[in-house]
Design a protein around this motif. Structure first.
Motif, PDB file in Angstrom:
ATOM      1  N   SER A 116      13.427-119.584 -75.201  1.00 38.06           N
ATOM      2  CA  SER A 116      12.834-120.839 -74.750  1.00 38.06           C
ATOM      3  C   SER A 116      13.899-121.908 -74.529  1.00 38.06           C
ATOM      4  O   SER A 116      13.882-122.619 -73.524  1.00 38.06           O
ATOM      5  N   ASP A 117      14.835-122.010 -75.470  1.00 42.78           N
ATOM      6  CA  ASP A 117      15.899-123.012 -75.356  1.00 42.78           C
ATOM      7  C   ASP A 117      16.791-122.748 -74.144  1.00 42.78           C
ATOM      8  O   ASP A 117      17.174-123.685 -73.421  1.00 42.78           O
ATOM      9  N   LEU A 118      17.120-121.486 -73.921  1.00 33.38           N
ATOM     10  CA  LEU A 118      18.113-121.153 -72.901  1.00 33.38           C
ATOM     11  C   LEU A 118      17.521-120.906 -71.522  1.00 33.38           C
ATOM     12  O   LEU A 118      18.232-121.004 -70.519  1.00 33.38           O
ATOM     13  N   LEU A 119      16.228-120.613 -71.476  1.00 34.03           N
ATOM     14  CA  LEU A 119      15.601-120.248 -70.205  1.00 34.03           C
ATOM     15  C   LEU A 119      14.425-121.155 -69.858  1.00 34.03           C
ATOM     16  O   LEU A 119      13.453-120.730 -69.228  1.00 34.03           O
ATOM     17  N   ASN A 120      14.508-122.390 -70.304  1.00 29.40           N
ATOM     18  CA  ASN A 120      13.512-123.406 -69.923  1.00 29.40           C
ATOM     19  C   ASN A 120      12.074-122.987 -70.238  1.00 29.40           C
ATOM     20  O   ASN A 120      11.179-123.050 -69.388  1.00 29.40           O
ATOM     21  N   GLY A 121      11.866-122.561 -71.469  1.00 30.16           N
ATOM     22  CA  GLY A 121      10.508-122.272 -71.912  1.00 30.16           C
ATOM     23  C   GLY A 121      10.070-120.832 -71.770  1.00 30.16           C
ATOM     24  O   GLY A 121       8.971-120.468 -72.211  1.00 30.16           O
ATOM     25  N   GLN A 122      10.885-119.984 -71.168  1.00 29.51           N
ATOM     26  CA  GLN A 122      10.511-118.570 -71.052  1.00 29.51           C
ATOM     27  C   GLN A 122      10.626-117.877 -72.408  1.00 29.51           C
ATOM     28  O   GLN A 122      11.330-118.333 -73.292  1.00 29.51           O
ATOM     29  N   GLY A 123       9.930-116.771 -72.543  1.00 33.87           N
ATOM     30  CA  GLY A 123      10.069-115.950 -73.741  1.00 33.87           C
ATOM     31  C   GLY A 123       8.924-116.027 -74.714  1.00 33.87           C
ATOM     32  O   GLY A 123       8.848-115.224 -75.653  1.00 33.87           O
ATOM     33  N   ASN A 124       8.008-116.973 -74.517  1.00 29.56           N
ATOM     34  CA  ASN A 124       6.895-117.101 -75.458  1.00 29.56           C
ATOM     35  C   ASN A 124       5.945-115.909 -75.420  1.00 29.56           C
ATOM     36  O   ASN A 124       5.171-115.697 -76.348  1.00 29.56           O
ATOM     37  N   ASN A 125       6.009-115.150 -74.329  1.00 26.77           N
ATOM     38  CA  ASN A 125       5.121-113.998 -74.206  1.00 26.77           C
ATOM     39  C   ASN A 125       5.753-112.689 -74.680  1.00 26.77           C
ATOM     40  O   ASN A 125       5.156-111.626 -74.554  1.00 26.77           O
ATOM     41  N   VAL A 126       6.957-112.766 -75.222  1.00 22.24           N
ATOM     42  CA  VAL A 126       7.609-111.563 -75.744  1.00 22.24           C
ATOM     43  C   VAL A 126       6.809-111.037 -76.932  1.00 22.24           C
ATOM     44  O   VAL A 126       6.506-111.780 -77.863  1.00 22.24           O
ATOM     45  N   GLY A 127       6.483-109.735 -76.916  1.00 25.26           N
ATOM     46  CA  GLY A 127       5.575-109.199 -77.922  1.00 25.26           C
ATOM     47  C   GLY A 127       6.210-108.436 -79.056  1.00 25.26           C
ATOM     48  O   GLY A 127       5.545-108.140 -80.051  1.00 25.26           O
ATOM     49  N   SER A 128       7.501-108.099 -78.935  1.00 22.86           N
ATOM     50  CA  SER A 128       8.156-107.330 -79.997  1.00 22.86           C
ATOM     51  C   SER A 128       9.646-107.638 -80.006  1.00 22.86           C
ATOM     52  O   SER A 128      10.199-108.145 -79.028  1.00 22.86           O
ATOM     53  N   VAL A 129      10.302-107.306 -81.131  1.00 16.22           N
ATOM     54  CA  VAL A 129      11.746-107.517 -81.243  1.00 16.22           C
ATOM     55  C   VAL A 129      12.483-106.675 -80.199  1.00 16.22           C
ATOM     56  O   VAL A 129      13.456-107.116 -79.603  1.00 16.22           O
ATOM     57  N   HIS A 130      11.983-105.461 -79.966  1.00 18.17           N
ATOM     58  CA  HIS A 130      12.592-104.597 -78.954  1.00 18.17           C
ATOM     59  C   HIS A 130      12.539-105.247 -77.572  1.00 18.17           C
ATOM     60  O   HIS A 130      13.548-105.276 -76.848  1.00 18.17           O
ATOM     61  N   ASP A 131      11.379-105.795 -77.214  1.00 18.36           N
ATOM     62  CA  ASP A 131      11.248-106.470 -75.927  1.00 18.36           C
ATOM     63  C   ASP A 131      12.117-107.720 -75.881  1.00 18.36           C
ATOM     64  O   ASP A 131      12.682-108.063 -74.841  1.00 18.36           O
ATOM     65  N   GLY A 132      12.219-108.388 -77.022  1.00 16.28           N
ATOM     66  CA  GLY A 132      13.065-109.583 -77.090  1.00 16.28           C
ATOM     67  C   GLY A 132      14.522-109.269 -76.830  1.00 16.28           C
ATOM     68  O   GLY A 132      15.218-109.994 -76.112  1.00 16.28           O
ATOM     69  N   LYS A 133      14.993-108.170 -77.407  1.00 20.84           N
ATOM     70  CA  LYS A 133      16.371-107.737 -77.165  1.00 20.84           C
ATOM     71  C   LYS A 133      16.598-107.478 -75.675  1.00 20.84           C
ATOM     72  O   LYS A 133      17.596-107.925 -75.096  1.00 20.84           O
ATOM     73  N   ASN A 134      15.670-106.759 -75.047  1.00 15.06           N
ATOM     74  CA  ASN A 134      15.822-106.428 -73.629  1.00 15.06           C
ATOM     75  C   ASN A 134      15.845-107.680 -72.758  1.00 15.06           C
ATOM     76  O   ASN A 134      16.631-107.778 -71.811  1.00 15.06           O
ATOM     77  N   MET A 135      14.995-108.638 -73.101  1.00 18.86           N
ATOM     78  CA  MET A 135      14.945-109.863 -72.306  1.00 18.86           C
ATOM     79  C   MET A 135      16.211-110.692 -72.495  1.00 18.86           C
ATOM     80  O   MET A 135      16.755-111.247 -71.538  1.00 18.86           O
ATOM     81  N   LEU A 136      16.687-110.761 -73.732  1.00 17.67           N
ATOM     82  CA  LEU A 136      17.913-111.514 -74.004  1.00 17.67           C
ATOM     83  C   LEU A 136      19.093-110.938 -73.224  1.00 17.67           C
ATOM     84  O   LEU A 136      19.850-111.678 -72.573  1.00 17.67           O
ATOM     85  N   LYS A 137      19.278-109.639 -73.279  1.00 28.37           N
ATOM     86  CA  LYS A 137      20.471-109.052 -72.673  1.00 28.37           C
ATOM     87  C   LYS A 137      20.377-108.933 -71.150  1.00 28.37           C
ATOM     88  O   LYS A 137      21.405-108.725 -70.498  1.00 28.37           O
ATOM     89  N   THR A 138      19.186-109.087 -70.595  1.00 23.39           N
ATOM     90  CA  THR A 138      19.079-109.068 -69.128  1.00 23.39           C
ATOM     91  C   THR A 138      19.073-110.477 -68.536  1.00 23.39           C
ATOM     92  O   THR A 138      19.666-110.715 -67.489  1.00 23.39           O
ATOM     93  N   LYS A 139      18.439-111.420 -69.226  1.00 23.24           N
ATOM     94  CA  LYS A 139      18.296-112.775 -68.689  1.00 23.24           C
ATOM     95  C   LYS A 139      19.517-113.662 -68.927  1.00 23.24           C
ATOM     96  O   LYS A 139      19.817-114.550 -68.136  1.00 23.24           O
ATOM     97  N   LEU A 140      20.227-113.438 -70.042  1.00 20.67           N
ATOM     98  CA  LEU A 140      21.308-114.356 -70.404  1.00 20.67           C
ATOM     99  C   LEU A 140      22.608-114.079 -69.656  1.00 20.67           C
ATOM    100  O   LEU A 140      23.549-114.869 -69.737  1.00 20.67           O
ATOM    101  N   ARG A 141      22.676-112.979 -68.935  1.00 21.43           N
ATOM    102  CA  ARG A 141      23.886-112.680 -68.168  1.00 21.43           C
ATOM    103  C   ARG A 141      24.091-113.649 -67.007  1.00 21.43           C
ATOM    104  O   ARG A 141      25.176-113.715 -66.433  1.00 21.43           O
ATOM    105  N   GLY A 142      23.057-114.405 -66.696  1.00 23.58           N
ATOM    106  CA  GLY A 142      23.160-115.323 -65.566  1.00 23.58           C
ATOM    107  C   GLY A 142      23.452-116.751 -65.953  1.00 23.58           C
ATOM    108  O   GLY A 142      23.517-117.629 -65.088  1.00 23.58           O
ATOM    109  N   ARG A 143      23.629-117.025 -67.253  1.00 23.63           N
ATOM    110  CA  ARG A 143      23.878-118.394 -67.698  1.00 23.63           C
ATOM    111  C   ARG A 143      24.997-118.449 -68.731  1.00 23.63           C
ATOM    112  O   ARG A 143      25.034-117.649 -69.661  1.00 23.63           O
ATOM    113  N   LYS A 144      25.868-119.427 -68.557  1.00 24.90           N
ATOM    114  CA  LYS A 144      26.909-119.693 -69.543  1.00 24.90           C
ATOM    115  C   LYS A 144      26.277-120.502 -70.674  1.00 24.90           C
ATOM    116  O   LYS A 144      25.874-121.647 -70.481  1.00 24.90           O
TER     117      LYS A 144
END
Length: 209
Positions: A76-104
């Motif tokens: 939410s902090d890094l992607l302007n509110g995204q991520g609230n719909n993440v349902g598991s730690v596994h899904d959270g890991k996947n979203m973090l490592k795919t989405k954060l590659r585009g932002r410093k």
């Protein structure tokens, strides 16, 4: 405090384009969080997004969904509110490592005590865009070593002089408001216990008028 900040900034080297994880380790109350917050506030302007995650140990151990809630906060902090719909730690890991590659980004993970927490919140350097910085505070250096954090800053307890300096900087406005003259430092007993500053202020009668 300033020398500690300068040492940490050298390790962070924000001019470098590589991704860096920096560990800050020390006993409870040594000032790790204070140091991390100070450098976070100072350098965050150089990043596209930022997140300061407090009390990782407490939150992650509080419930079965503790780690998931921390992942959601970072997203939410890094992607302007995204991520609230993440349902598991596994899904959270996947979203973090795919989405954060585009932002410093600048991320602080405060008070980590298990490797699993780092694996869920900052699993690898390749999760992040070039130039990103991840700061991890912990009491346990082995957690950092297990996560292959190469740069580790050791924080010792504040000295008496550093305690006075921290008190002075943080309470400058209060000092002005109360007309608390620096000549009265003799009436201020500053005690550092386990790194926390306990301030016992004996105010002269004239200051209470």
């Amino acid at each position: 405090m300033e020398p500690r900040l300068q040492d940490l900034e050298k390790s962070l080297d924000i001019a470098s384009n590589e991704v860096r994880m920096i560990g800050i380790k020390g006993m409870g109350g040594a000032g790790k969080t204070t140091l991390a917050r100070a450098v976070f506030d100072r350098i965050s302007v150089h990043f596209e997004a930022k997140s300061f995650v407090e009390n990782v140990r407490e939150v992650s151990n509080a419930s079965l969904y503790g780690l998931l809630s921390l992942q959601r906060k970072i997203l939410s902090d890094l992607l302007n509110g995204q991520g609230n719909n993440v349902g598991s730690v596994h899904d959270g890991k996947n979203m973090l490592k795919t989405k954060l590659r585009g932002r410093k980004v600048l991320v602080v993970l405060d008070d980590v005590d298990h490797k699993e927490q780092l694996e869920a919140l900052a699993g690898d350097l390749n999760w992040f865009k070039h130039g990103s910085r991840i700061i991890i505070t912990t009491r346990d250096e082995q957690v950092l070593i297990a996560h292959r954090v190469e740069r580790i800053c050791d924080v010792s307890l504040l000295s008496h002089e550093e305690a006075i300096g921290l008190f002075s900087s943080r309470y400058e406005e209060l000092e002005k408001w109360s007309k608390f003259d620096r000549d009265m430092w003799g009436n201020v007993n500053v005690q550092v216990k386990a790194g926390r500053i306990i301030l016992l202020i004996y105010v002269a009668v004239v200051c209470l008028r």
